[in-house]
Design a protein around this motif. Structure first.
Motif, PDB file in Angstrom:
ATOM      1  N   LEU A   1       4.343  -3.824  -8.983  1.00  0.00           N
ATOM      2  CA  LEU A   1       3.496  -3.501 -10.285  1.00  0.00           C
ATOM      3  C   LEU A   1       2.947  -2.164 -10.151  1.00  0.00           C
ATOM      4  CD1 LEU A   1       2.065  -6.979 -10.867  1.00  0.00           C
ATOM      5  CD2 LEU A   1       3.729  -5.997 -12.204  1.00  0.00           C
ATOM      6  N   ALA A   2       2.634  -1.714  -8.979  1.00  0.00           N
ATOM      7  CA  ALA A   2       2.098  -0.421  -8.720  1.00  0.00           C
ATOM      8  C   ALA A   2       2.868   0.732  -9.250  1.00  0.00           C
ATOM      9  CB  ALA A   2       1.634  -0.282  -7.071  1.00  0.00           C
ATOM     10  N   LEU A   3       4.158   0.666  -9.380  1.00  0.00           N
ATOM     11  CA  LEU A   3       5.145   1.496  -9.807  1.00  0.00           C
ATOM     12  C   LEU A   3       4.974   2.008 -11.141  1.00  0.00           C
ATOM     13  CD1 LEU A   3       7.992   0.467  -7.294  1.00  0.00           C
ATOM     14  CD2 LEU A   3       6.330   2.419  -7.013  1.00  0.00           C
ATOM     15  N   HIS A   4       4.168   1.158 -11.710  1.00  0.00           N
ATOM     16  CA  HIS A   4       4.117   1.434 -13.455  1.00  0.00           C
ATOM     17  C   HIS A   4       3.755   3.047 -13.821  1.00  0.00           C
ATOM     18  CE1 HIS A   4      -0.064   1.063 -12.837  1.00  0.00           C
ATOM     19  NE2 HIS A   4      -0.285   1.415 -13.917  1.00  0.00           N
ATOM     20  N   HIS A   5       2.987   3.685 -12.648  1.00  0.00           N
ATOM     21  CA  HIS A   5       2.797   4.925 -13.024  1.00  0.00           C
ATOM     22  C   HIS A   5       3.865   6.135 -13.179  1.00  0.00           C
ATOM     23  CE1 HIS A   5      -1.579   4.362 -12.376  1.00  0.00           C
ATOM     24  NE2 HIS A   5      -1.180   3.786 -11.372  1.00  0.00           N
ATOM     25  N   PHE A   6       5.159   5.542 -12.748  1.00  0.00           N
ATOM     26  CA  PHE A   6       6.427   6.524 -12.834  1.00  0.00           C
ATOM     27  C   PHE A   6       6.813   6.582 -14.181  1.00  0.00           C
ATOM     28  CE2 PHE A   6       6.496   5.613  -8.314  1.00  0.00           C
ATOM     29  CZ  PHE A   6       6.391   6.837  -7.827  1.00  0.00           C
ATOM     30  N   ALA A   7       6.991   7.814 -14.775  1.00  0.00           N
ATOM     31  CA  ALA A   7       7.478   7.976 -16.387  1.00  0.00           C
ATOM     32  C   ALA A   7       8.788   7.374 -16.360  1.00  0.00           C
ATOM     33  CB  ALA A   7       7.334   9.515 -16.567  1.00  0.00           C
ATOM     34  N   TYR A   8       9.750   7.663 -15.514  1.00  0.00           N
ATOM     35  CA  TYR A   8      10.927   7.468 -15.648  1.00  0.00           C
ATOM     36  C   TYR A   8      11.614   7.073 -14.270  1.00  0.00           C
ATOM     37  CZ  TYR A   8      15.972   8.016 -16.899  1.00  0.00           C
ATOM     38  OH  TYR A   8      17.180   7.612 -17.200  1.00  0.00           O
ATOM     39  N   VAL A   9      11.779   5.704 -14.144  1.00  0.00           N
ATOM     40  CA  VAL A   9      12.524   5.359 -12.926  1.00  0.00           C
ATOM     41  C   VAL A   9      13.673   4.176 -13.395  1.00  0.00           C
ATOM     42  CG1 VAL A   9      12.244   4.071 -10.682  1.00  0.00           C
ATOM     43  CG2 VAL A   9      10.513   5.695 -11.380  1.00  0.00           C
TER      44      VAL A   9
ATOM     45  N   VAL B   1       0.845  -1.169  -0.194  1.00  0.00           N
ATOM     46  CA  VAL B   1       0.046  -0.190  -0.211  1.00  0.00           C
ATOM     47  C   VAL B   1       0.888   1.314  -0.026  1.00  0.00           C
ATOM     48  CG1 VAL B   1      -2.009  -1.079   0.994  1.00  0.00           C
ATOM     49  CG2 VAL B   1      -0.193  -0.078   2.351  1.00  0.00           C
ATOM     50  N   CYS B   2       1.867   1.148   0.576  1.00  0.00           N
ATOM     51  CA  CYS B   2       2.858   2.384   0.547  1.00  0.00           C
ATOM     52  C   CYS B   2       3.196   2.521  -0.831  1.00  0.00           C
ATOM     53  CB  CYS B   2       4.238   1.872   1.620  1.00  0.00           C
ATOM     54  SG  CYS B   2       3.685   1.669   3.234  1.00  0.00           S
ATOM     55  N   LEU B   3       3.843   1.591  -1.701  1.00  0.00           N
ATOM     56  CA  LEU B   3       4.353   1.811  -2.934  1.00  0.00           C
ATOM     57  C   LEU B   3       2.997   2.274  -3.769  1.00  0.00           C
ATOM     58  CD1 LEU B   3       6.877  -1.060  -3.433  1.00  0.00           C
ATOM     59  CD2 LEU B   3       7.290   1.301  -2.625  1.00  0.00           C
ATOM     60  N   GLU B   4       1.825   1.659  -3.731  1.00  0.00           N
ATOM     61  CA  GLU B   4       0.758   2.170  -4.404  1.00  0.00           C
ATOM     62  C   GLU B   4       0.402   3.529  -4.149  1.00  0.00           C
ATOM     63  OE1 GLU B   4      -2.232  -0.585  -2.892  1.00  0.00           O
ATOM     64  OE2 GLU B   4      -1.623  -2.326  -4.111  1.00  0.00           O
ATOM     65  N   ARG B   5       0.487   4.193  -2.977  1.00  0.00           N
ATOM     66  CA  ARG B   5       0.230   5.401  -2.470  1.00  0.00           C
ATOM     67  C   ARG B   5       1.379   6.242  -3.097  1.00  0.00           C
ATOM     68  NH1 ARG B   5      -0.669  10.143  -2.229  1.00  0.00           N
ATOM     69  NH2 ARG B   5      -1.061  11.259  -0.137  1.00  0.00           N
ATOM     70  N   LEU B   6       2.601   5.755  -3.115  1.00  0.00           N
ATOM     71  CA  LEU B   6       3.708   6.771  -3.714  1.00  0.00           C
ATOM     72  C   LEU B   6       3.472   6.887  -5.203  1.00  0.00           C
ATOM     73  CD1 LEU B   6       6.352   7.513  -2.550  1.00  0.00           C
ATOM     74  CD2 LEU B   6       7.537   5.793  -3.434  1.00  0.00           C
ATOM     75  N   SER B   7       2.841   5.926  -5.895  1.00  0.00           N
ATOM     76  CA  SER B   7       2.658   6.005  -7.332  1.00  0.00           C
ATOM     77  C   SER B   7       1.523   6.809  -7.743  1.00  0.00           C
ATOM     78  CB  SER B   7       2.515   4.343  -8.047  1.00  0.00           C
ATOM     79  OG  SER B   7       1.277   3.998  -7.558  1.00  0.00           O
ATOM     80  N   LYS B   8       0.780   7.244  -6.666  1.00  0.00           N
ATOM     81  CA  LYS B   8      -0.343   7.979  -6.980  1.00  0.00           C
ATOM     82  C   LYS B   8      -0.024   9.425  -6.804  1.00  0.00           C
ATOM     83  CE  LYS B   8      -3.679   4.174  -6.313  1.00  0.00           C
ATOM     84  NZ  LYS B   8      -4.646   3.818  -5.522  1.00  0.00           N
ATOM     85  N   ILE B   9       1.115   9.940  -6.287  1.00  0.00           N
ATOM     86  CA  ILE B   9       1.464  11.086  -6.020  1.00  0.00           C
ATOM     87  C   ILE B   9       1.810  11.912  -7.312  1.00  0.00           C
ATOM     88  CG2 ILE B   9       2.978  12.727  -4.658  1.00  0.00           C
ATOM     89  CD1 ILE B   9       3.096  10.639  -2.729  1.00  0.00           C
ATOM     90  N   GLU B  10       1.123  12.762  -7.785  1.00  0.00           N
ATOM     91  CA  GLU B  10       1.255  13.251  -9.078  1.00  0.00           C
ATOM     92  C   GLU B  10       2.412  14.157  -9.463  1.00  0.00           C
ATOM     93  OE1 GLU B  10      -2.049  15.285 -10.903  1.00  0.00           O
ATOM     94  OE2 GLU B  10      -3.486  13.734 -10.160  1.00  0.00           O
ATOM     95  N   ASN B  11       3.111  14.740  -8.365  1.00  0.00           N
ATOM     96  CA  ASN B  11       4.461  15.469  -8.471  1.00  0.00           C
ATOM     97  C   ASN B  11       5.469  14.493  -8.666  1.00  0.00           C
ATOM     98  OD1 ASN B  11       3.215  17.961  -8.137  1.00  0.00           O
ATOM     99  ND2 ASN B  11       3.832  17.973  -5.846  1.00  0.00           N
ATOM    100  N   LEU B  12       5.709  13.394  -7.940  1.00  0.00           N
ATOM    101  CA  LEU B  12       6.470  12.287  -8.176  1.00  0.00           C
ATOM    102  C   LEU B  12       6.528  11.598  -9.345  1.00  0.00           C
ATOM    103  CD1 LEU B  12       6.712  10.837  -4.486  1.00  0.00           C
ATOM    104  CD2 LEU B  12       7.769  12.854  -5.430  1.00  0.00           C
ATOM    105  N   GLN B  13       5.451  11.483 -10.070  1.00  0.00           N
ATOM    106  CA  GLN B  13       5.356  10.908 -11.193  1.00  0.00           C
ATOM    107  C   GLN B  13       6.517  11.323 -12.257  1.00  0.00           C
ATOM    108  OE1 GLN B  13       1.167  10.284 -12.470  1.00  0.00           O
ATOM    109  NE2 GLN B  13       0.593   9.132 -10.659  1.00  0.00           N
ATOM    110  N   SER B  14       6.282  12.604 -12.116  1.00  0.00           N
ATOM    111  CA  SER B  14       7.375  13.432 -13.210  1.00  0.00           C
ATOM    112  C   SER B  14       8.797  13.732 -12.775  1.00  0.00           C
ATOM    113  CB  SER B  14       6.614  14.604 -13.790  1.00  0.00           C
ATOM    114  OG  SER B  14       6.396  15.605 -12.564  1.00  0.00           O
TER     115      SER B  14
END
Length: 179
Positions: free
Chosen positions: A157-165, A125-138
């Protein structure tokens, strides 16, 4: 005169007992208190300062934009104009940060690196929450998740929201091996 050696012998001869279960509950409660989000504090000092206070209080380290050294001492937090110090990196190795405090990360706009290493409170749930923070996605460019036993494939798998990691270290953990 022989009182001290006799007392030492009695202490050493006493049976060793495990700490009471309440001790573990106390530390869990204390860690939860450290992770509580104070939204008024975030408004008063800004998201970077409030997040730094939370992270350092929980045993993590932060590195500010334009600085090479890691800040690890809560009592030595830099002073100066609000908004001057922007968090660029977080090293949460063996810290007590947990899901309850992740709202502190919402306003961080310059965060490029996060390290979770041997953190028992980091869960899916921590990584899912992290992946939903819009500022961090970019802004996020590097993340390490190492030996966090409560993270499973679901969290990764929840980390797929990040554009570049580019670097994600996630070796097998006990939670990954559960079926």
């Amino acid at each position: 005169m022989n009182l001290l050696p006799k007392a030492a012998q009695l202490i050493l001869a006493a049976p060793k007992t495990a700490p009471p279960q309440n001790c573990r509950q106390f530390w869990g409660w204390l860690n939860a208190v450290f992770n509580k989000v104070d939204y008024e504090r975030i408004k008063a000092v800004g998201p970077d300062r409030a997040a730094a206070e939370w992270l350092l209080r929980c045993g993590a380290k932060v590195r500010y934009q334009g600085f090479d050294r890691w800040q690890h001492d809560y009592n030595a937090l830099p002073t100066g104009p609000l908004g001057r110090y922007k968090i660029q990196a977080i090293d949460a190795a063996e810290s007590c940060i947990m899901f309850r405090g992740f709202d502190h990360l919402d306003g961080l706009e310059h965060l490029q690196e996060i390290k979770f290493n041997k953190n028992i409170y980091i869960e899916d749930v921590c990584l899912e929450r992290l992946s939903k923070i819009e500022n961090l996605q970019s802004s996020l460019r590097r993340m390490e998740v190492v030996s966090c036993g409560n993270v499973t494939d679901r969290g990764i798998l929840a980390l797929h929201h990040f554009a570049y990691v580019p670097l994600l270290l996630a070796p097998l953990t006990p939670a990954n091996l559960r079926t």
